[in-house]
Design a protein around this motif. Structure first.
Motif, PDB file in Angstrom:
ATOM      1  N   ILE A   6       6.547   0.528 -15.557  1.00  0.00           N
ATOM      2  CA  ILE A   6       7.185   1.323 -14.502  1.00  0.00           C
ATOM      3  C   ILE A   6       8.115   0.379 -13.744  1.00  0.00           C
ATOM      4  CG2 ILE A   6       6.840   2.651 -12.370  1.00  0.00           C
ATOM      5  CD1 ILE A   6       4.185   3.661 -13.510  1.00  0.00           C
ATOM      6  N   HIS A   8      10.466   1.404 -11.319  1.00  0.00           N
ATOM      7  CA  HIS A   8      10.376   1.830  -9.922  1.00  0.00           C
ATOM      8  C   HIS A   8      10.043   3.311  -9.805  1.00  0.00           C
ATOM      9  CE1 HIS A   8      14.779   2.738 -10.643  1.00  0.00           C
ATOM     10  NE2 HIS A   8      14.458   3.828  -9.967  1.00  0.00           N
ATOM     11  N   VAL A   9       9.692   3.679  -8.581  1.00  0.00           N
ATOM     12  CA  VAL A   9       9.564   5.085  -8.204  1.00  0.00           C
ATOM     13  C   VAL A   9      10.690   5.341  -7.208  1.00  0.00           C
ATOM     14  CG1 VAL A   9       8.109   6.774  -7.026  1.00  0.00           C
ATOM     15  CG2 VAL A   9       7.077   5.131  -8.598  1.00  0.00           C
ATOM     16  N   ILE A  77       9.138  12.127  -3.525  1.00  0.00           N
ATOM     17  CA  ILE A  77       9.382  11.388  -4.773  1.00  0.00           C
ATOM     18  C   ILE A  77      10.402  12.148  -5.623  1.00  0.00           C
ATOM     19  CG2 ILE A  77       8.384  10.366  -6.852  1.00  0.00           C
ATOM     20  CD1 ILE A  77       5.679  10.246  -5.370  1.00  0.00           C
ATOM     21  N   VAL A  80      10.780   8.916 -11.584  1.00  0.00           N
ATOM     22  CA  VAL A  80      10.081   7.689 -11.976  1.00  0.00           C
ATOM     23  C   VAL A  80      10.960   7.002 -13.015  1.00  0.00           C
ATOM     24  CG1 VAL A  80       8.639   8.939 -13.670  1.00  0.00           C
ATOM     25  CG2 VAL A  80       7.937   6.686 -12.883  1.00  0.00           C
TER      26      VAL A  80
ATOM     27  N   VAL B   9       1.560   6.584 -11.346  1.00  0.00           N
ATOM     28  CA  VAL B   9       2.278   7.718 -10.787  1.00  0.00           C
ATOM     29  C   VAL B   9       1.502   8.951 -11.239  1.00  0.00           C
ATOM     30  CG1 VAL B   9       4.433   9.036 -10.864  1.00  0.00           C
ATOM     31  CG2 VAL B   9       4.489   6.530 -10.817  1.00  0.00           C
ATOM     32  N   ILE B  77       6.088  15.246 -10.119  1.00  0.00           N
ATOM     33  CA  ILE B  77       5.393  14.072  -9.578  1.00  0.00           C
ATOM     34  C   ILE B  77       4.645  14.468  -8.307  1.00  0.00           C
ATOM     35  CG2 ILE B  77       5.612  11.696  -8.749  1.00  0.00           C
ATOM     36  CD1 ILE B  77       8.217  11.473 -10.367  1.00  0.00           C
ATOM     37  N   VAL B  80       2.195   8.740  -5.641  1.00  0.00           N
ATOM     38  CA  VAL B  80       2.292   7.377  -6.187  1.00  0.00           C
ATOM     39  C   VAL B  80       1.077   6.615  -5.685  1.00  0.00           C
ATOM     40  CG1 VAL B  80       3.852   6.611  -4.314  1.00  0.00           C
ATOM     41  CG2 VAL B  80       3.721   5.289  -6.412  1.00  0.00           C
TER      42      VAL B  80
END
Lengths: 135, 135
Positions: A6, A8-9, A77, A80, B9, B77, B80
């Motif tokens: 991952i 980033h988010v 969010i 992703v 996530v 999503i 997180v």
């Protein structure tokens, strides 16, 4: 394709400075980068845990995708991002599996990564970004 | 508190099996774990990139938070999760900063992690989970 992790988010925010205090001052994640990414129509502030980043996104323009998201859903969010070894191999493999990316070719995102977004209709409703780290 | 990294996530899905094929077969992220977490009212399938996991969440109950989220927003999503060194220190520090967690004390989530959720109104609209790895 090879997914490395991952990266980033991405989080859509109403106010970069105000939201930054939670990630930087309360959680004390290191603020490592600030950038205006004209190609994506965003201002971004990046906080790096050392194992995945938090990318806060504020809209530069009235009609950017982030502004549209904020109008529709409010802050939260947005996507992703997964780091891939080779973005061109990833795009080729997605095409072979009939998975559409939003752009056909990679563009340059924050921190110089080569990026592509996969349309949420192929992922179960999630906006997924793939990104290859610049050399 | 010490944030170690993005643990996962969390993604709310309508159908675990159907959505799994994107993460497992197309992106080829390793499927490492399946668990029914009664305390959270979810079925979960976990895909581990080696640097952050993707946790697919399906509702076990008619009135669980995941079902409510799906009704309101559709699949996407959900949260997180950040790994912390010590969940009790994290909760104590949040309290000192007047940041409310949804539960006062940690509960046990998937894979035996000690977890707590921070209310989105303190984070800029993001449901943030903190998790301490079991020994």
């Amino acid at each position: 394709m090879k997914i490395i992790g991952i990266e980033h988010v991405g989080i859509a925010v109403d106010d970069l400075e105000e939201t930054s205090s939670f990630w930087g001052d309360i959680l004390r994640i290191a603020h490592t980068h600030t950038e205006k990414v004209e190609s994506e129509g965003v201002n971004t502030k990046i906080f790096d845990t050392g194992k995945g980043k938090i990318e806060l996104l504020d809209s530069l323009e009235e009609y950017s995708p982030i502004r549209k998201f904020l109008h529709k859903r409010g802050p939260g969010i947005h996507h992703v991002c997964l780091e891939v070894e080779d973005i061109n191999i990833a795009i080729k493999e997605l095409k072979e599996s009939k998975i559409q990316t939003i752009n056909e070719n990679p563009t340059i995102g924050a921190e110089g990564y080569k990026i592509v977004f996969i349309h949420p209709k192929f992922t179960g409703g999630v906006l997924v970004e793939l990104a290859e780290k610049p050399i």
